[in-house]
Every structure is written in C-alpha cells, then in structure tokens.
Design an enzyme around this catalytic site. Structure first.
Site, PDB file in Angstrom:
ATOM      1  N   ASN A  46       0.882  -1.171   0.000  1.00  0.00           N
ATOM      2  CA  ASN A  46       0.000   0.000   0.000  1.00  0.00           C
ATOM      3  C   ASN A  46       0.914   1.213   0.000  1.00  0.00           C
ATOM      4  O   ASN A  46       1.453   1.581   1.037  1.00  0.00           O
ATOM      5  CB  ASN A  46      -0.897  -0.043   1.248  1.00  0.00           C
ATOM      6  CG  ASN A  46      -1.742   1.201   1.398  1.00  0.00           C
ATOM      7  OD1 ASN A  46      -1.865   1.996   0.465  1.00  0.00           O
ATOM      8  ND2 ASN A  46      -2.345   1.368   2.572  1.00  0.00           N
ATOM      9  N   LYS A  89       0.236   4.219  -0.387  1.00  0.00           N
ATOM     10  CA  LYS A  89      -0.393   5.436   0.172  1.00  0.00           C
ATOM     11  C   LYS A  89      -0.103   6.626  -0.753  1.00  0.00           C
ATOM     12  O   LYS A  89      -0.033   6.437  -1.962  1.00  0.00           O
ATOM     13  CB  LYS A  89       0.071   5.655   1.610  1.00  0.00           C
ATOM     14  CG  LYS A  89      -0.124   4.403   2.470  1.00  0.00           C
ATOM     15  CD  LYS A  89       0.013   4.643   3.934  1.00  0.00           C
ATOM     16  CE  LYS A  89      -0.231   3.326   4.680  1.00  0.00           C
ATOM     17  NZ  LYS A  89      -0.220   3.492   6.124  1.00  0.00           N
ATOM     18  N   GLU A 138      -6.998   5.144   7.456  1.00  0.00           N
ATOM     19  CA  GLU A 138      -6.746   6.558   7.118  1.00  0.00           C
ATOM     20  C   GLU A 138      -7.942   7.152   6.384  1.00  0.00           C
ATOM     21  O   GLU A 138      -8.278   8.332   6.577  1.00  0.00           O
ATOM     22  CB  GLU A 138      -5.450   6.669   6.291  1.00  0.00           C
ATOM     23  CG  GLU A 138      -4.225   6.401   7.166  1.00  0.00           C
ATOM     24  CD  GLU A 138      -3.041   5.761   6.471  1.00  0.00           C
ATOM     25  OE1 GLU A 138      -2.962   5.782   5.227  1.00  0.00           O
ATOM     26  OE2 GLU A 138      -2.172   5.210   7.189  1.00  0.00           O
ATOM     27  N   GLU A 181      -5.880  -4.514  10.559  1.00  0.00           N
ATOM     28  CA  GLU A 181      -4.817  -3.533  10.786  1.00  0.00           C
ATOM     29  C   GLU A 181      -5.110  -2.750  12.057  1.00  0.00           C
ATOM     30  O   GLU A 181      -5.918  -1.812  12.029  1.00  0.00           O
ATOM     31  CB  GLU A 181      -4.738  -2.559   9.606  1.00  0.00           C
ATOM     32  CG  GLU A 181      -4.453  -3.219   8.280  1.00  0.00           C
ATOM     33  CD  GLU A 181      -3.827  -2.233   7.292  1.00  0.00           C
ATOM     34  OE1 GLU A 181      -2.693  -2.470   6.886  1.00  0.00           O
ATOM     35  OE2 GLU A 181      -4.476  -1.227   6.969  1.00  0.00           O
ATOM     36  N   GLY A 196       2.270   2.466  10.779  1.00  0.00           N
ATOM     37  CA  GLY A 196       3.269   3.520  10.617  1.00  0.00           C
ATOM     38  C   GLY A 196       3.924   3.950  11.919  1.00  0.00           C
ATOM     39  O   GLY A 196       4.616   4.960  11.977  1.00  0.00           O
TER      40      GLY A 196
HETATM   41  P1  PGA Z   1       2.601   0.380   7.686  1.00  0.00           P
HETATM   42  O1  PGA Z   1       1.153   0.602   7.005  1.00  0.00           O
HETATM   43  O2  PGA Z   1       3.104  -0.939   7.162  1.00  0.00           O
HETATM   44  O3  PGA Z   1       3.426   1.540   7.212  1.00  0.00           O
HETATM   45  O4  PGA Z   1       2.402   0.360   9.147  1.00  0.00           O
HETATM   46  C1  PGA Z   1       0.264  -0.464   6.831  1.00  0.00           C
HETATM   47  C2  PGA Z   1      -1.013   0.058   6.202  1.00  0.00           C
HETATM   48  O5  PGA Z   1      -1.461   1.139   6.577  1.00  0.00           O
HETATM   49  O6  PGA Z   1      -1.607  -0.600   5.321  1.00  0.00           O
END
Ligand code: PGA
Length: 251
Positions: free
Chosen positions: A9, A11, A98, A168, A174
C-alpha cells in the site's frame, strides 16, 4: 483454497516516474524466484494504468487504494470502481483506517464502495481494526465485529468469497509498534470465527485474512507462521523493492 498474499500500500507516495521505477525493480527482483504467495501492489490512481501494463506478464497484481462510493457522474475529483477496473487493476483497498479517520468514511459509505467494486469485477481488500484506546479498553473484538457487520455482512456468500480481509490495528500503522504474533493470531481467529458464523466454515476457511501495521522483513515470518494469518498489507516497507521482497520471502 485460501491464498497467502503480500500486498503493498504505497499510500500517497511516489510520483508516476518513481512508481514506475519501484514497480520495475520489484518485477525484476521477482522474475527469477517465483514467490510462494500472491503479490499485489496498491498504488495511487495515477499509477494504475501504467503499472498494470508494466507488470501484466509477471506474477504481480495491481490494486487501487480507494474508489468512489458513486457509480459515475458529477463528483469532481472522484475515481469510480469502473475506472479503476478499466486500468487493469484487479483489487481495490477499501476501508483503510486513514480513509475512515481523515475522510470520514463510515460503514454506509464503505458498504457502497464494496458493492460498486464487486459490481465492476474488482476484489476488495477490506481493512478493519481498532484504535489504541479501544485496544486498551479490551474492545478490539467488538470493533472489528461492528466493522464487518456494518459494511460486509450484507453480501451474499458468493460475493463475500471475493473479499480479502486485512486486520490492521490502527495503533500499529506507521508507528513501528507491531501486534505480537499472539495478539494478531488471536483476533484473526476471532474474525474467521465471525465469518464462519455468518457464511459457514467453508467460506471462512477460504477467506484470506492479512495482517497490517508495521509489518517488515524482520517480523513477517513470525506473523505469517500463524494458522489464521494469511499474509500482510504493507505500507512503509512496500516503498523499497528489496524491503518488500524480504516480506514476500517470509513465505
Ligand atoms: P505500515 O502501514 O506498514 O506503514 O504500518 C500499513 C497500512 O497502513 O496498510
């Protein structure tokens, strides 16, 4: 049969040129050693058509990170499920925390998005998970149950069979904090149990449930070794081909 999946992902990262470079790197890394899982990259809309074309003869599949909750029309700036499907993308991430938190996507909006994605032949990667306060209050099971009931459990068993779930925990996204393999396995088993209650054991057994939240090369193996963890949804560690490959190699 349930699939093991490692999905990236990106983002809101990477220009078109940077995204093409990343997808090319990954394609080259995976060309010789066929992965033991399905590999998906989730990219911003602007990359979809180019990246889908780039990886079409490889083992890599492409996902959008979102789609509109409307079919078509006067919704300036939105991108419909039909548009996403027309790029060659096969998957669509829906309900990422998000999107829920910053863009106020509630159960009803997400239910519409899932239905439109399915209607246009996309497979939703549907994200669920609790925030820190909910975990601290021991409410994580309640939260994921409400998220499933609110946006997915209206589906027929046939349509539900096209869904990939991603658990998640928001406190792990993050942040560098990862759920322990035990914490993740416990809630994944609970989620699979909910699916079994609603759609029967066969559908539940076929459902891929990914873990997401600071998953990286160093912890992927421990997480994926659990019977109800069928792979990962990877943010930060999907932004470098070598890091992402390390997670794929956990299978
Ligand atoms: P991350 O994000 O691996 O940076 O923690 C995972 C996600 O939001 O899908």
């Amino acid at each position: 049969m349930r699939k093991n999946i490692v999905a990236g992902n990106w983002k809101m990262n990477k220009t078109l040129q940077e995204g093409v470079a990343l997808a090319t790197d990954l394609k080259n890394l995976l060309a010789d050693a066929k992965p033991n899982c399905e590999v998906i990259i989730g990219t911003p809309f602007i990359h979809l058509a180019t990246v889908a074309e780039l990886v079409k003869d490889s083992c890599i599949k492409v996902s959008a990170e979102n789609c509109a909750d409307k079919e078509s029309g006067a919704y300036t700036g939105e991108v419909s499920a039909a548009m996403v499907a027309s790029t060659g993308a096969e998957y669509c991430i829906i309900g990422h925390s998000e999107r829920r938190a910053y863009y106020h996507e509630d159960y009803d909006i997400l239910r519409e998005k899932v239905q439109l994605a399915l209607a246009h032949g996309l497979k939703p990667i549907f994200c669920i998970g609790e925030v820190k306060e909910e975990r601290e209050a021991g409410k994580q099971n309640e939260v994921v149950k409400a998220q499933l009931e609110g946006s997915l459990f209206n589906l027929s068993a046939e349509d539900f069979g096209k869904i990939v779930l991603a658990y998640e925990p928001v406190w792990a996204i993050g942040t560098g904090l990862t759920a322990t393999p035990e914490q993740a396995q416990e809630i994944h088993a609970y989620i699979r149990g909910l699916v079994a209650e609603k759609y029967g054991q066969a559908v539940a057994d076929d459902c891929s449930i990914l873990y997401g939240g600071s998953c990286k090369g160093s912890n992927a193996k421990g997480l994926f070794a659990n019977p109800d963890i069928d792979g990962g949804l990877i943010g930060g560690a999907s932004l470098k081909a070598a890091d992402f490959k390390e997670i794929i190699d956990a299978f």
